[in-house]
Write a protein that holds these residues in place. Structure first.
Motif, PDB file in Angstrom:
ATOM      1  N   GLY A   1      13.132  47.473   9.605  1.00  0.00           N
ATOM      2  CA  GLY A   1      13.868  47.944  10.778  1.00  0.00           C
ATOM      3  C   GLY A   1      13.819  46.997  11.963  1.00  0.00           C
ATOM      4  O   GLY A   1      14.390  47.280  13.006  1.00  0.00           O
TER       5      GLY A   1
ATOM      6  N   TYR B   1      12.860  56.949   4.219  1.00  0.00           N
ATOM      7  CA  TYR B   1      12.921  55.543   3.821  1.00  0.00           C
ATOM      8  C   TYR B   1      12.793  55.434   2.315  1.00  0.00           C
ATOM      9  O   TYR B   1      11.953  56.081   1.699  1.00  0.00           O
TER      10      TYR B   1
ATOM     11  N   VAL C   1      20.542  60.284  12.801  1.00  0.00           N
ATOM     12  CA  VAL C   1      20.984  59.099  12.082  1.00  0.00           C
ATOM     13  C   VAL C   1      21.712  58.205  13.071  1.00  0.00           C
ATOM     14  O   VAL C   1      22.674  58.647  13.705  1.00  0.00           O
TER      15      VAL C   1
ATOM     16  N   GLN D   1      25.515  53.605  13.977  1.00  0.00           N
ATOM     17  CA  GLN D   1      25.940  52.356  13.350  1.00  0.00           C
ATOM     18  C   GLN D   1      25.540  52.262  11.873  1.00  0.00           C
ATOM     19  O   GLN D   1      25.991  51.379  11.168  1.00  0.00           O
ATOM     20  N   GLN D   2      24.733  53.183  11.374  1.00  0.00           N
ATOM     21  CA  GLN D   2      24.327  53.170   9.969  1.00  0.00           C
ATOM     22  C   GLN D   2      25.307  54.017   9.156  1.00  0.00           C
ATOM     23  O   GLN D   2      25.059  55.185   8.853  1.00  0.00           O
ATOM     24  N   ARG D   3      26.409  53.393   8.803  1.00  0.00           N
ATOM     25  CA  ARG D   3      27.498  54.104   8.137  1.00  0.00           C
ATOM     26  C   ARG D   3      27.089  54.701   6.799  1.00  0.00           C
ATOM     27  O   ARG D   3      27.435  55.841   6.486  1.00  0.00           O
ATOM     28  N   ASP D   4      26.351  53.939   5.988  1.00  0.00           N
ATOM     29  CA  ASP D   4      25.950  54.455   4.673  1.00  0.00           C
ATOM     30  C   ASP D   4      25.060  55.685   4.805  1.00  0.00           C
ATOM     31  O   ASP D   4      25.218  56.656   4.075  1.00  0.00           O
ATOM     32  N   ALA D   5      24.121  55.637   5.738  1.00  0.00           N
ATOM     33  CA  ALA D   5      23.232  56.782   5.943  1.00  0.00           C
ATOM     34  C   ALA D   5      24.023  57.995   6.441  1.00  0.00           C
ATOM     35  O   ALA D   5      23.797  59.115   5.987  1.00  0.00           O
ATOM     36  N   ASN D   6      24.955  57.770   7.338  1.00  0.00           N
ATOM     37  CA  ASN D   6      25.773  58.876   7.839  1.00  0.00           C
ATOM     38  C   ASN D   6      26.605  59.486   6.713  1.00  0.00           C
ATOM     39  O   ASN D   6      26.728  60.707   6.624  1.00  0.00           O
TER      40      ASN D   6
END
Length: 193
Positions: free
Chosen positions: A30, A93, A127, A130-135
């Motif tokens: 991170g 994680y 979330v 900017q973390q598109r995959d996580a969203n």
């Protein structure tokens, strides 16, 4: 390719070291320096957090007892956003080599069981936008956005709040700069002479 078998265990004293090592890896990934992550672990911050009554940490391991992910959740009787008790996912994680193999789903199943045991009707998580995959991952699981959380540093807020104080005019600023330059020149002249 077959998925490795994954089991999830609650972090206890015997798993604390494995959890801490994986937690440090997550911090470094991170953007935290390895030294800062190691210092936080050595100062007992991880251990202290794990010992809090409302905190539950779960560790995902593969068939060979290799740690591949973790989730940290907290139970809050007053979540602030809902009228009922809720569980909040503070950290989730999965090690890069274990991603897209169902590890996060196993971890979230453990959180779900914990929430049910606590009598919580809702599970929440923060979330970064900017973390598109996580969203997308959380949206596919039924998590909807409820609030926009905005964050600033304490010093930046202090500066902005100070904006209500009387403003100095441009003439006053220029006068102050000229005075500082004059003092600097005079000091340089004395040192040279």
């Amino acid at each position: 390719m077959t998925r490795p078998g994954v089991s999830v265990k609650r972090v206890s004293a015997d798993l604390e070291r494995s959890f801490t090592e994986l937690w440090m890896s997550s911090r470094v990934e991170g953007g935290t320096s390895p030294e800062v992550a190691a210092r936080a672990a050595s100062e007992g911050k991880v251990r202290a957090a794990l010992q809090r009554e409302e905190v539950r940490a779960f560790l995902a391991v593969t068939d060979g007892d290799q740690p591949v992910g973790f989730v940290v959740a907290t139970h809050s009787p007053f979540s602030g956003l809902t009228e009922c008790p809720a569980v909040a996912i503070d950290q989730l994680y999965v090690a890069p080599k274990a991603r897209r193999h169902g590890v996060a789903r196993h971890l979230l199943a453990a959180v779900t069981a914990y929430a049910e045991k606590q009598g919580c009707e809702q599970i929440g998580c923060n979330v970064p936008s900017q973390q598109r995959d996580a969203n997308r991952f959380f949206a596919r699981l039924g998590f909807s956005s409820q609030v926009v959380r905005r964050v600033t540093s304490t010093s930046a807020l202090r500066r902005r709040l100070g904006a209500d104080e009387p403003r100095i005019s441009l003439d006053q600023i220029l006068h102050k700069r000229r005075s500082l330059r004059a003092r600097a020149s005079a000091g340089a002249s004395r040192l040279a002479g």
